[in-house]
Design a protein around this motif. Structure first.
Motif, PDB file in Angstrom:
ATOM      1  N   ASN A 191       8.232  -4.204  -8.625  1.00 42.33           N
ATOM      2  CA  ASN A 191       8.007  -5.202  -7.574  1.00 42.33           C
ATOM      3  C   ASN A 191       8.258  -4.621  -6.182  1.00 42.33           C
ATOM      4  O   ASN A 191       7.565  -4.965  -5.207  1.00 42.33           O
ATOM      5  N   LEU A 192       9.281  -3.750  -6.079  1.00 40.96           N
ATOM      6  CA  LEU A 192       9.569  -3.110  -4.800  1.00 40.96           C
ATOM      7  C   LEU A 192       8.418  -2.196  -4.382  1.00 40.96           C
ATOM      8  O   LEU A 192       7.988  -2.213  -3.216  1.00 40.96           O
ATOM      9  N   ASP A 193       7.902  -1.422  -5.338  1.00 46.46           N
ATOM     10  CA  ASP A 193       6.764  -0.536  -5.042  1.00 46.46           C
ATOM     11  C   ASP A 193       5.549  -1.358  -4.614  1.00 46.46           C
ATOM     12  O   ASP A 193       4.831  -0.978  -3.675  1.00 46.46           O
ATOM     13  N   THR A 194       5.327  -2.468  -5.292  1.00 40.16           N
ATOM     14  CA  THR A 194       4.189  -3.344  -4.953  1.00 40.16           C
ATOM     15  C   THR A 194       4.352  -3.914  -3.544  1.00 40.16           C
ATOM     16  O   THR A 194       3.393  -3.977  -2.764  1.00 40.16           O
ATOM     17  N   CYS A 195       5.589  -4.337  -3.232  1.00 37.66           N
ATOM     18  CA  CYS A 195       5.882  -4.884  -1.911  1.00 37.66           C
ATOM     19  C   CYS A 195       5.603  -3.858  -0.816  1.00 37.66           C
ATOM     20  O   CYS A 195       4.929  -4.150   0.176  1.00 37.66           O
ATOM     21  N   LEU A 196       6.110  -2.639  -1.003  1.00 30.59           N
ATOM     22  CA  LEU A 196       5.921  -1.583  -0.001  1.00 30.59           C
ATOM     23  C   LEU A 196       4.445  -1.222   0.146  1.00 30.59           C
ATOM     24  O   LEU A 196       3.959  -0.979   1.263  1.00 30.59           O
ATOM     25  N   GLU A 197       3.717  -1.222  -0.984  1.00 27.30           N
ATOM     26  CA  GLU A 197       2.302  -0.880  -0.940  1.00 27.30           C
ATOM     27  C   GLU A 197       1.508  -1.926  -0.158  1.00 27.30           C
ATOM     28  O   GLU A 197       0.648  -1.587   0.662  1.00 27.30           O
ATOM     29  N   HIS A 198       1.817  -3.207  -0.395  1.00 25.87           N
ATOM     30  CA  HIS A 198       1.059  -4.297   0.241  1.00 25.87           C
ATOM     31  C   HIS A 198       1.419  -4.491   1.718  1.00 25.87           C
ATOM     32  O   HIS A 198       0.603  -5.027   2.481  1.00 25.87           O
ATOM     33  N   MET A 199       2.644  -4.077   2.092  1.00 23.71           N
ATOM     34  CA  MET A 199       3.053  -4.298   3.485  1.00 23.71           C
ATOM     35  C   MET A 199       2.900  -3.045   4.346  1.00 23.71           C
ATOM     36  O   MET A 199       3.028  -3.101   5.575  1.00 23.71           O
ATOM     37  N   ASN A 200       2.597  -1.922   3.745  1.00 29.08           N
ATOM     38  CA  ASN A 200       2.592  -0.644   4.457  1.00 29.08           C
ATOM     39  C   ASN A 200       1.627  -0.646   5.652  1.00 29.08           C
ATOM     40  O   ASN A 200       2.003  -0.276   6.773  1.00 29.08           O
ATOM     41  N   GLN A 201       0.405  -1.055   5.440  1.00 30.01           N
ATOM     42  CA  GLN A 201      -0.603  -1.046   6.500  1.00 30.01           C
ATOM     43  C   GLN A 201      -0.210  -1.994   7.627  1.00 30.01           C
ATOM     44  O   GLN A 201      -0.301  -1.658   8.820  1.00 30.01           O
TER      45      GLN A 201
ATOM     46  N   ASN B 139       2.159 -11.048   7.142  1.00 33.10           N
ATOM     47  CA  ASN B 139       1.934 -10.412   5.835  1.00 33.10           C
ATOM     48  C   ASN B 139       3.180  -9.670   5.372  1.00 33.10           C
ATOM     49  O   ASN B 139       3.559  -9.733   4.201  1.00 33.10           O
ATOM     50  N   VAL B 140       3.845  -8.963   6.344  1.00 39.27           N
ATOM     51  CA  VAL B 140       5.062  -8.208   5.988  1.00 39.27           C
ATOM     52  C   VAL B 140       6.137  -9.140   5.459  1.00 39.27           C
ATOM     53  O   VAL B 140       6.720  -8.927   4.395  1.00 39.27           O
ATOM     54  N   THR B 141       6.445 -10.182   6.227  1.00 38.80           N
ATOM     55  CA  THR B 141       7.515 -11.099   5.803  1.00 38.80           C
ATOM     56  C   THR B 141       7.151 -11.848   4.522  1.00 38.80           C
ATOM     57  O   THR B 141       8.017 -12.167   3.706  1.00 38.80           O
TER      58      THR B 141
END
Length: 425
Positions: A124-134, A91-93
């Motif tokens: 897009n960066l904020d969205t990426c960090l939000e989706h990969m954080n967990q 999910n992160v990658t």
């Protein structure tokens, strides 16, 4: 002018700095275009290095993301933790890959495109960090170094975006002022066009009003001339004669009615007795009785002998004294009715004849002229009301134009504080 000197790198003397440069409204597009080009050139210089840094940061992020995706498990971890880390690593990658794909490299570096690029990149960066954080918490536990590399790469890319944001902020006020000025110019041009159209409409309607007033004056004069002419005098004379004939007819009718008025109350009583079946009238007598009550001028003289018989009838339920008095009134009416009827008929014939004579003498010219005058006056009033509405609308447009001119001057002042706009009169 100051803005031209700036563009060509010329220096101003202290005396020149305090003198305002006047620019006509028509010259503004040139000023705005040149100012925009100048700022765009400065921005391009500033961002050229940033985009090179951005390319490097994206390349590093791709590499670190690939290393994380391909990393082997090193160390002794619980099998469940490894399984969970590998699942979350995907999910992160994936999220980092989506972010890189959306980011791209901007080819057009004008201010608006640059601003849009930066806003989209940050989002897009904020969205990426939000989706990969967990997922990153589990991934980092098993792949610490590779996860750290991705984090640092994202951090460096974020720093480049922050530098880009500062560059945009440095020129934002002037560029927004240029855009506002361009919009303001269009608004002023549209308002000026609307005002010009409204003025033309007002002038057109005023000319129509004057034409109508001239026509009203001619029609009024025609009316006056007609009233001074022989035809009008004849009409007036005939109208007077008709009025006399009408008065004569009215007097004849009043005289005829006066014969039956004294006993009309008893006639009404007989009618009620008949309608309540307490006394019966012959049909022809009942018909004449109704005529006598409603329009005595149409009464047949033969009614009076029949009416005498009714009042002489013992079966009629009216006091004897009233019957005798009414009989005397009926006999008096009978004796004078025919003469009064002849007077009425003669007066009626004279009235109708005079009325016909007046109708045949009136050619309709007077009515035609009066109708035309009334119609012209109505059209004039309608146009005058429309002009009043247009003038009020024009006042509102003028006020709006002044407001837009002030806004435009404020925007231009941000671009060059020495420029004073000469607006169209």
């Amino acid at each position: 002018m100051k803005w031209i000197k700036k563009l060509f790198g010329k220096q101003e003397s202290s005396h020149e700095k305090i003198i305002s440069s006047e620019v006509s409204f028509d010259e503004l597009p040139v000023l705005l275009e040149e100012s925009s080009q100048k700022i765009s050139s400065e921005i391009e210089k500033d961002v050229s290095g940033l985009f090179r840094k951005l390319e490097v940061a994206i390349s590093e992020l791709k590499e670190s993301n690939s290393r994380l995706l391909e990393a082997k498990v090193e160390g002794d971890f619980d099998i469940r933790a490894v399984k969970r880390a590998k699942s979350n690593r995907e999910n992160v990658t994936k999220q980092v890959g989506v972010f890189i794909d959306k980011l791209g490299i901007l080819e057009n570096t004008d201010f608006r495109a640059l601003k849009g690029f930066h806003e989209a990149a940050v989002q897009n960066l904020d969205t990426c960090l939000e989706h990969m954080n967990q997922s990153f918490r589990y991934t980092r536990a098993v792949f610490p170094q590779e996860s750290k590399d991705v984090t640092e790469s994202l951090g460096r890319l974020g720093q480049v975006l922050n530098e880009l944001r500062e560059t945009i902020r440095g020129h934002k006020r002037e560029m927004e002022a240029i855009e506002a000025a361009s919009t303001g110019m269009k608004d002023i041009q549209e308002l000026s066009a609307s005002m010009e159209a409204e003025n033309l409409e007002i002038e057109s309607k005023k000319r129509k009003i004057q034409t109508l007033k001239d026509e009203i004056a001619r029609t009024g004069q025609a009316l006056e001339d007609f009233k001074q002419g022989e035809a009008w005098q004849n009409l007036q004379s005939l109208q007077g004669e008709l009025d006399i004939a009408r008065d004569r007819l009215k007097k004849a009718e009043t005289g005829l009615n006066s014969l039956v008025i004294p006993f009309s109350g008893n006639l009404s009583k007989i009618k009620k007795l008949h309608e309540s079946s307490r006394y019966t009238l012959k049909p022809e007598v009942k018909q004449q009785l109704d005529i006598c009550l409603e329009a005595p001028v149409n009464l047949d003289p033969s009614f009076f002998p029949e009416l005498q018989k009714v009042f002489e009838d013992p079966a009629l339920d009216i006091q004897t004294q009233k019957k005798e008095k009414t009989l005397a009134q009926v006999r008096s009416a009978s004796s004078g009715f025919e003469e009064k009827k002849k007077e009425y008929i003669a007066a009626q014939k004279a009235f109708e004849a005079k009325k016909a004579e007046l109708a045949s003498s009136d050619t309709g010219k007077l009515a035609g002229l009066e109708h035309k005058e009334a119609e012209l006056l109505a059209r004039t009033r309608m146009l005058e009301e429309e002009v009043e509405i247009s003038e009020k609308k024009l006042t509102v447009l003028k006020e709006e134009l002044k407001s837009k001119e002030k806004e435009l001057q404020s925007s231009v002042t941000v671009i060059d504080s020495s420029v004073k706009i000469q607006f169209l009169p």
